[in-house]
Write a protein that holds these residues in place. Sequence first.
Motif, PDB file in Angstrom:
ATOM      1  N   ALA A  90      -3.818  12.070   7.712  1.00  0.00           N
ATOM      2  CA  ALA A  90      -4.320  13.366   6.750  1.00  0.00           C
ATOM      3  C   ALA A  90      -3.906  13.364   5.353  1.00  0.00           C
ATOM      4  CB  ALA A  90      -4.003  14.702   7.378  1.00  0.00           C
ATOM      5  N   ALA A  91      -2.703  12.592   4.965  1.00  0.00           N
ATOM      6  CA  ALA A  91      -2.445  12.451   3.818  1.00  0.00           C
ATOM      7  C   ALA A  91      -2.111  10.912   3.612  1.00  0.00           C
ATOM      8  CB  ALA A  91      -1.153  13.269   3.486  1.00  0.00           C
ATOM      9  N   GLY A  92      -1.960  10.527   2.139  1.00  0.00           N
ATOM     10  CA  GLY A  92      -1.870   9.065   1.964  1.00  0.00           C
ATOM     11  C   GLY A  92      -2.494   8.630   0.659  1.00  0.00           C
ATOM     12  N   TYR A  93      -2.347   7.428   0.613  1.00  0.00           N
ATOM     13  CA  TYR A  93      -3.101   6.712  -0.560  1.00  0.00           C
ATOM     14  C   TYR A  93      -3.963   5.648   0.007  1.00  0.00           C
ATOM     15  CZ  TYR A  93      -3.171   4.349  -5.240  1.00  0.00           C
ATOM     16  OH  TYR A  93      -3.617   3.695  -6.340  1.00  0.00           O
ATOM     17  N   VAL A  94      -5.199   5.283  -0.740  1.00  0.00           N
ATOM     18  CA  VAL A  94      -6.078   3.989  -0.184  1.00  0.00           C
ATOM     19  C   VAL A  94      -6.962   3.783  -1.589  1.00  0.00           C
ATOM     20  CG1 VAL A  94      -7.851   3.409   1.331  1.00  0.00           C
ATOM     21  CG2 VAL A  94      -6.307   5.403   2.060  1.00  0.00           C
ATOM     22  N   ARG A  95      -6.806   2.365  -1.550  1.00  0.00           N
ATOM     23  CA  ARG A  95      -7.459   1.826  -2.875  1.00  0.00           C
ATOM     24  C   ARG A  95      -8.814   1.233  -2.185  1.00  0.00           C
ATOM     25  NH1 ARG A  95      -2.728  -1.974  -4.350  1.00  0.00           N
ATOM     26  NH2 ARG A  95      -2.942  -1.713  -1.722  1.00  0.00           N
ATOM     27  N   ILE A  96      -9.837   1.538  -2.700  1.00  0.00           N
ATOM     28  CA  ILE A  96     -11.229   0.954  -2.305  1.00  0.00           C
ATOM     29  C   ILE A  96     -11.981   0.373  -3.212  1.00  0.00           C
ATOM     30  CG2 ILE A  96     -13.601   1.743  -1.294  1.00  0.00           C
ATOM     31  CD1 ILE A  96     -12.159   4.306  -0.335  1.00  0.00           C
ATOM     32  N   GLY A  97     -12.294  -0.879  -2.935  1.00  0.00           N
ATOM     33  CA  GLY A  97     -13.036  -1.970  -3.903  1.00  0.00           C
ATOM     34  C   GLY A  97     -14.348  -2.081  -3.552  1.00  0.00           C
ATOM     35  N   PHE A  98     -15.371  -1.979  -4.633  1.00  0.00           N
ATOM     36  CA  PHE A  98     -16.752  -2.121  -3.958  1.00  0.00           C
ATOM     37  C   PHE A  98     -17.321  -2.901  -4.884  1.00  0.00           C
ATOM     38  CE2 PHE A  98     -16.526   1.696  -6.349  1.00  0.00           C
ATOM     39  CZ  PHE A  98     -17.668   1.843  -7.127  1.00  0.00           C
ATOM     40  N   ALA A  99     -18.655  -3.619  -4.630  1.00  0.00           N
ATOM     41  CA  ALA A  99     -19.158  -4.611  -5.297  1.00  0.00           C
ATOM     42  C   ALA A  99     -20.349  -4.121  -6.215  1.00  0.00           C
ATOM     43  CB  ALA A  99     -19.892  -5.528  -4.456  1.00  0.00           C
ATOM     44  N   GLY A 100     -19.896  -3.169  -7.030  1.00  0.00           N
ATOM     45  CA  GLY A 100     -20.723  -2.320  -8.245  1.00  0.00           C
ATOM     46  C   GLY A 100     -21.856  -1.709  -7.572  1.00  0.00           C
ATOM     47  N   GLN A 136     -10.710 -11.348  -2.033  1.00  0.00           N
ATOM     48  CA  GLN A 136      -9.245 -12.000  -2.380  1.00  0.00           C
ATOM     49  C   GLN A 136      -8.409 -10.701  -2.914  1.00  0.00           C
ATOM     50  OE1 GLN A 136      -8.017 -14.969  -2.650  1.00  0.00           O
ATOM     51  NE2 GLN A 136      -6.169 -13.931  -3.078  1.00  0.00           N
ATOM     52  N   SER A 137      -9.007  -9.636  -3.232  1.00  0.00           N
ATOM     53  CA  SER A 137      -8.130  -8.382  -3.464  1.00  0.00           C
ATOM     54  C   SER A 137      -7.640  -7.638  -2.099  1.00  0.00           C
ATOM     55  CB  SER A 137      -8.941  -7.147  -4.446  1.00  0.00           C
ATOM     56  OG  SER A 137      -9.372  -7.923  -5.528  1.00  0.00           O
ATOM     57  N   VAL A 138      -8.344  -7.736  -1.183  1.00  0.00           N
ATOM     58  CA  VAL A 138      -7.874  -7.323   0.006  1.00  0.00           C
ATOM     59  C   VAL A 138      -6.686  -8.205   0.570  1.00  0.00           C
ATOM     60  CG1 VAL A 138      -8.473  -6.856   2.704  1.00  0.00           C
ATOM     61  CG2 VAL A 138     -10.046  -6.102   0.602  1.00  0.00           C
ATOM     62  N   MET A 139      -7.036  -9.559   0.540  1.00  0.00           N
ATOM     63  CA  MET A 139      -6.069 -10.644   0.809  1.00  0.00           C
ATOM     64  C   MET A 139      -4.656 -10.394   0.255  1.00  0.00           C
ATOM     65  SD  MET A 139      -7.455 -12.440   3.490  1.00  0.00           S
ATOM     66  CE  MET A 139      -6.892 -14.032   3.388  1.00  0.00           C
ATOM     67  N   ASP A 140      -4.694 -10.015  -0.986  1.00  0.00           N
ATOM     68  CA  ASP A 140      -3.541  -9.923  -1.890  1.00  0.00           C
ATOM     69  C   ASP A 140      -2.953  -8.670  -1.727  1.00  0.00           C
ATOM     70  OD1 ASP A 140      -4.840  -8.798  -3.699  1.00  0.00           O
ATOM     71  OD2 ASP A 140      -4.893 -10.844  -4.997  1.00  0.00           O
ATOM     72  N   HIS A 141      -3.689  -7.839  -1.146  1.00  0.00           N
ATOM     73  CA  HIS A 141      -3.219  -6.170  -0.974  1.00  0.00           C
ATOM     74  C   HIS A 141      -3.408  -5.547  -2.636  1.00  0.00           C
ATOM     75  CE1 HIS A 141      -1.354  -6.690   2.973  1.00  0.00           C
ATOM     76  NE2 HIS A 141      -1.035  -7.723   2.471  1.00  0.00           N
ATOM     77  N   VAL A 143      -6.081  -4.062  -3.325  1.00  0.00           N
ATOM     78  CA  VAL A 143      -6.732  -3.145  -2.792  1.00  0.00           C
ATOM     79  C   VAL A 143      -6.734  -2.960  -1.335  1.00  0.00           C
ATOM     80  CG1 VAL A 143      -8.820  -3.222  -4.604  1.00  0.00           C
ATOM     81  CG2 VAL A 143      -8.961  -4.270  -2.406  1.00  0.00           C
ATOM     82  N   ASP A 144      -7.006  -1.695  -0.713  1.00  0.00           N
ATOM     83  CA  ASP A 144      -6.755  -1.740   0.781  1.00  0.00           C
ATOM     84  C   ASP A 144      -7.859  -1.876   1.589  1.00  0.00           C
ATOM     85  OD1 ASP A 144      -3.962  -0.394   0.886  1.00  0.00           O
ATOM     86  OD2 ASP A 144      -5.019   1.171  -0.353  1.00  0.00           O
ATOM     87  N   LEU A 145      -9.332  -1.552   1.223  1.00  0.00           N
ATOM     88  CA  LEU A 145     -10.401  -2.100   1.693  1.00  0.00           C
ATOM     89  C   LEU A 145     -11.311  -2.295   0.744  1.00  0.00           C
ATOM     90  CD1 LEU A 145     -12.338   0.676   1.762  1.00  0.00           C
ATOM     91  CD2 LEU A 145     -10.890   1.448   3.641  1.00  0.00           C
ATOM     92  N   TRP A 276     -10.718  -4.758   5.723  1.00  0.00           N
ATOM     93  CA  TRP A 276      -9.476  -4.517   5.441  1.00  0.00           C
ATOM     94  C   TRP A 276      -8.668  -5.650   6.372  1.00  0.00           C
ATOM     95  CZ3 TRP A 276     -13.105  -2.088   8.772  1.00  0.00           C
ATOM     96  CH2 TRP A 276     -12.721  -2.390   9.810  1.00  0.00           C
ATOM     97  N   GLN A 277      -7.454  -5.603   5.705  1.00  0.00           N
ATOM     98  CA  GLN A 277      -6.318  -6.455   6.479  1.00  0.00           C
ATOM     99  C   GLN A 277      -6.385  -6.010   8.058  1.00  0.00           C
ATOM    100  OE1 GLN A 277      -4.558  -9.009   5.852  1.00  0.00           O
ATOM    101  NE2 GLN A 277      -4.311  -9.273   3.716  1.00  0.00           N
ATOM    102  N   ARG A 278      -6.468  -6.860   8.984  1.00  0.00           N
ATOM    103  CA  ARG A 278      -6.269  -6.683  10.421  1.00  0.00           C
ATOM    104  C   ARG A 278      -5.103  -6.165  10.734  1.00  0.00           C
ATOM    105  NH1 ARG A 278      -9.527  -8.457  14.407  1.00  0.00           N
ATOM    106  NH2 ARG A 278     -10.530 -10.062  12.866  1.00  0.00           N
ATOM    107  N   HIS A 279      -3.908  -6.529  10.252  1.00  0.00           N
ATOM    108  CA  HIS A 279      -2.654  -5.875  10.767  1.00  0.00           C
ATOM    109  C   HIS A 279      -2.095  -4.968   9.546  1.00  0.00           C
ATOM    110  CE1 HIS A 279      -2.806  -8.812  13.746  1.00  0.00           C
ATOM    111  NE2 HIS A 279      -2.858  -9.737  12.963  1.00  0.00           N
ATOM    112  N   ASP A 280      -2.960  -4.270   8.668  1.00  0.00           N
ATOM    113  CA  ASP A 280      -2.409  -3.103   8.069  1.00  0.00           C
ATOM    114  C   ASP A 280      -2.325  -1.909   8.735  1.00  0.00           C
ATOM    115  OD1 ASP A 280      -2.113  -1.162   6.059  1.00  0.00           O
ATOM    116  OD2 ASP A 280      -3.483  -2.258   4.572  1.00  0.00           O
ATOM    117  N   ASN A 281      -0.898  -1.492   8.644  1.00  0.00           N
ATOM    118  CA  ASN A 281      -0.755  -0.302   9.525  1.00  0.00           C
ATOM    119  C   ASN A 281      -0.627   0.958   8.638  1.00  0.00           C
ATOM    120  OD1 ASN A 281       1.739  -0.710   8.082  1.00  0.00           O
ATOM    121  ND2 ASN A 281       3.003  -0.945   9.969  1.00  0.00           N
TER     122      ASN A 281
END
Length: 306
Positions: A90-100, A136-141, A143-145, A276-281
């Motif tokens: 319900a709370a937290g921080y998420v970085r979202i990337g998208f292709a324009g 690549q941004s998801v792979m190197d963290h 962004v989160d998704l 998103w990263q498969r093992h991101d918890n």
Amino acid sequence: MMEVQQAKEFLAVARELHFGRAAKSLRMAQPPLSRAIQQLERELGATLFERTTRTVSLTPAGEALLQPAQHLIAASNQARQTVKDTVSGAAGYVRIGFAGASVNTQVARLAKALRTERAGLRLEYNSAQFSHQALQSVMDHSVDLAIGRWDFLPAEISSHLMGLEEVIVALPASHRLAGRPAVNLRELAHENWISLPSGFGAALPNRFNALANTAGFVPRVTQTAPDSWTLMVLVAVGMGCGITLDSVATNVPHENVSFARIQDISQPPLEVRMIWQRHDNNPALHAVVDLAQRVFPSPPTQPDGT
């Protein structure tokens, strides 16, 4: 320093002005409560209550302690709720990337749903990323998704299919084939082309090369546009033709660009996916993913040429 339990005990006595009733409200015996208040007074070096055989009243020091004790308990409750909300997503921080611009519609729908149903999340949106850069941004963290299109995804990446898009041609309004609802790609074999940057997993440039190969020509790419907005501007001023998507035609319309379907080559639609990263918890990340899966249920797969 006063502890939370001591603050609760102090406030119970201050509220009831009776040790017996205060002990009952705390579900404890009176003697331990009396000892706890005496211990607190020793630690603070001040008498908090005036006690007689008939009455209990607050001293000036006790009056002064009321607000700090309330703040301490409120802070403790807030900390407990913050941890609970973080664990539940319900709370937290998420970085979202998208292709324009080409996924603006999906991002807007998701952002609206998140604002309504997950108002406690802090969200950071990063636009103008090409899909291969977003991967690549998801792979190197970084962004989160991310939301985009990929021909290939590594095993450590999870994804959700959000939509299907048609690959189309963008022509200058002055072009001889402009205004047609559909064109034969072979008729454009000798044209100058404007392309988006290629790279690992760059689905649209890869699809362009595959279509041109099927049509029997190697495209003469005279300009690489940094994004779909720029590509439309370059097409509009007559610098060449471009391969784009029906979502771009919707999200980035231009009065001097004519859009046409490709009629001579059977092709599957491009998939728009959230990855998103498969093992991101991170619980907040999974809360976003769960909501996206409800807002964008996976469309049925379509046969080639639809």
